[in-house]
Design an enzyme around this catalytic site. Structure first.
Site, PDB file in Angstrom:
ATOM      1  N   GLY A 161       3.711 -33.380 -44.835  1.00 40.56           N
ATOM      2  CA  GLY A 161       4.812 -32.693 -44.171  1.00 40.56           C
ATOM      3  C   GLY A 161       6.126 -33.278 -44.650  1.00 40.56           C
ATOM      4  O   GLY A 161       6.243 -33.751 -45.784  1.00 40.56           O
ATOM      5  N   ILE A 163       7.755 -36.081 -43.905  1.00 38.89           N
ATOM      6  CA  ILE A 163       7.713 -37.494 -44.281  1.00 38.89           C
ATOM      7  C   ILE A 163       6.916 -37.681 -45.561  1.00 38.89           C
ATOM      8  O   ILE A 163       7.334 -38.411 -46.466  1.00 38.89           O
ATOM      9  CB  ILE A 163       7.125 -38.333 -43.133  1.00 38.89           C
ATOM     10  CG1 ILE A 163       8.111 -38.380 -41.960  1.00 38.89           C
ATOM     11  CG2 ILE A 163       6.783 -39.737 -43.611  1.00 38.89           C
ATOM     12  CD1 ILE A 163       7.552 -39.020 -40.706  1.00 38.89           C
ATOM     13  N   ARG A 243      -0.017 -42.037 -36.897  1.00 40.90           N
ATOM     14  CA  ARG A 243      -0.328 -42.332 -35.506  1.00 40.90           C
ATOM     15  C   ARG A 243      -1.667 -43.073 -35.463  1.00 40.90           C
ATOM     16  O   ARG A 243      -2.592 -42.759 -36.234  1.00 40.90           O
ATOM     17  CB  ARG A 243      -0.409 -41.054 -34.670  1.00 40.90           C
ATOM     18  CG  ARG A 243       0.937 -40.452 -34.286  1.00 40.90           C
ATOM     19  CD  ARG A 243       1.686 -41.359 -33.334  1.00 40.90           C
ATOM     20  NE  ARG A 243       2.924 -40.774 -32.829  1.00 40.90           N
ATOM     21  CZ  ARG A 243       4.124 -40.931 -33.372  1.00 40.90           C
ATOM     22  NH1 ARG A 243       4.228 -41.620 -34.498  1.00 40.90           N
ATOM     23  NH2 ARG A 243       5.200 -40.407 -32.817  1.00 40.90           N
ATOM     24  N   GLU A 272      -1.091 -48.783 -27.786  1.00 42.43           N
ATOM     25  CA  GLU A 272       0.223 -49.391 -27.980  1.00 42.43           C
ATOM     26  C   GLU A 272       0.876 -49.636 -26.623  1.00 42.43           C
ATOM     27  O   GLU A 272       0.876 -48.728 -25.785  1.00 42.43           O
ATOM     28  CB  GLU A 272       1.103 -48.500 -28.853  1.00 42.43           C
ATOM     29  CG  GLU A 272       0.577 -48.349 -30.281  1.00 42.43           C
ATOM     30  CD  GLU A 272       1.492 -47.519 -31.186  1.00 42.43           C
ATOM     31  OE1 GLU A 272       2.572 -47.083 -30.715  1.00 42.43           O
ATOM     32  OE2 GLU A 272       1.129 -47.316 -32.353  1.00 42.43           O
ATOM     33  N   HIS A 291       4.804 -50.616 -34.724  1.00 40.61           N
ATOM     34  CA  HIS A 291       5.297 -49.237 -34.707  1.00 40.61           C
ATOM     35  C   HIS A 291       6.825 -49.244 -34.797  1.00 40.61           C
ATOM     36  O   HIS A 291       7.515 -48.566 -34.039  1.00 40.61           O
ATOM     37  CB  HIS A 291       4.832 -48.508 -33.438  1.00 40.61           C
ATOM     38  CG  HIS A 291       4.875 -47.004 -33.581  1.00 40.61           C
ATOM     39  ND1 HIS A 291       4.117 -46.156 -32.810  1.00 40.61           N
ATOM     40  CD2 HIS A 291       5.597 -46.196 -34.404  1.00 40.61           C
ATOM     41  CE1 HIS A 291       4.364 -44.896 -33.132  1.00 40.61           C
ATOM     42  NE2 HIS A 291       5.253 -44.901 -34.110  1.00 40.61           N
ATOM     43  N   ALA A 292       7.312 -50.025 -35.743  1.00 41.31           N
ATOM     44  CA  ALA A 292       8.763 -50.207 -35.832  1.00 41.31           C
ATOM     45  C   ALA A 292       9.228 -50.546 -37.243  1.00 41.31           C
ATOM     46  O   ALA A 292      10.387 -50.915 -37.424  1.00 41.31           O
ATOM     47  CB  ALA A 292       9.194 -51.330 -34.877  1.00 41.31           C
TER      48      ALA A 292
END
Length: 333
Positions: A161, A163, A243, A272, A291-292
């Site tokens: 997609g 990204i 994810r 998470e 997740h950062a």
């Protein structure tokens, strides 16, 4: 009449300042009727009480469920997601109630693509191993930890997609062959990016670097599991920037424990925040980030500016950009 806006409070830093910077909040000044605050409660899920308090909610971590908006006194007109993913929001339930959901797909494309390359470079350059060698005075061992070059190797993307396509663009100078497993992207989009579509099994078997960059939905849940890991080369690396639940995490852990692949870089997890007892954290052949990895001042400012602008648009009766369900827009009230 005021238009009340709540921002979920985990979007603040340790000093209580907005993690995305104060400048993004200036977007809200476009409508003098807007009154905003950080939601006082720390939430794992938006409660009916909170939904009865605000016209618009800017949400990051808390889930938004059917129960969140079930009461008759629900006031919310829009949930604006801080980021591109919306698997934490029950979009059909929101649409049934006439509540809009927006995300920020454009703001994250370059930051996540760059973060993916950051993870790739760290893995192939043995960055953390060499850091440990240096700190431990084991300089002479450096020849035993040779890195892996990129030229002529194969980058495989699971999902192409926005990204994924941006990653293909920024990866072009490194001389890799590009494969994509995505049944929905058009071949005409991939060809100018130097990529070729293949099925997932072939991608897992041929890629030197497998990158997960797809959305999480019913179709992609546990898309990557033991059969897929078994197809990977023993010299290949696995990276998940999409994810956590796209990957069967126990299968990944077993693959890494057995050293069936060269290593992994994981920015997202099935649970998470990650459980401190998660076996992934004890493995030396995986790099983990919370997740950062794509979080930068630039990224967060662009995300927040876009998301808050959606709320402003709704407050002014305008159709916001980046509606997750465009059919939910019924025009200005």
């Amino acid at each position: 009449m005021s238009f009340k806006v709540g921002l979920t409070r985990e979007l603040r830093d340790a000093q209580g300042e907005p993690a995305f910077g104060r400048r993004a909040l200036e977007v809200l000044e476009a409508n003098p009727a807007i009154e905003w605050e950080y939601i006082p409660e720390t939430l794992r899920e938006i409660t009916p009480e909170v939904a009865a308090r605000y016209d618009g909610i800017y949400v990051n971590a808390p889930k938004v469920t059917r129960a969140s908006v079930a009461r008759e006194d629900c006031r919310v007109k829009i949930f604006a997601r801080h980021g591109v993913g919306y698997d934490s929001v029950d979009v059909p339930a929101m649409s049934e109630r006439g509540i809009l959901v927006t995300n920020t797909p454009l703001a994250v494309r370059r930051p996540v693509a760059v973060a993916t390359l950051t993870m790739l470079f760290a893995l192939t350059g043995r960055l953390f191993v060499k850091d440990r060698l240096t700190r431990a005075g084991r300089w002479a061992e450096r020849t035993s930890h040779m890195g892996v070059g990129l030229v002529g190797r194969t980058l495989g993307l699971v999902g192409a997609g926005g990204i994924g396509q941006e990653l293909l663009r920024v990866a072009q100078p490194f001389g890799m062959r590009h494969l994509v497993a995505d049944p929905y992207v058009d071949d005409g989009v991939l060809a100018p990016l130097g990529a070729r579509r293949v099925d997932l099994d072939r991608l897992m078997g041929e890629a030197d670097f497998v990158v997960v960059a797809c959305l999480l939905n019913d179709e992609t849940h546990h898309l990557i599991g033991a059969p897929q890991f078994a197809r990977m080369k023993p010299t290949a690396f696995f990276i998940n920037m999409g994810r956590g639940p796209v990957v069967d995490e126990p299968a990944l852990i077993e693959t890494l424990r057995a050293r069936r692949i060269a290593g992994a870089g994981i920015d997202v997890f099935e649970q998470e925040p990650i459980d401190p007892a998660n076996p992934l954290l004890a493995l030396d052949n995986v790099i983990v980030t919370p997740h950062a990895l794509c979080w930068t001042d630039e990224c967060f400012h662009d995300i927040a500016s876009t998301g808050l602008r959606s709320i402003v648009d709704v407050s002014l009766g305008r159709r916001p950009a980046h509606l997750v369900d465009p059919g939910a827009w019924k025009g200005a009230a």
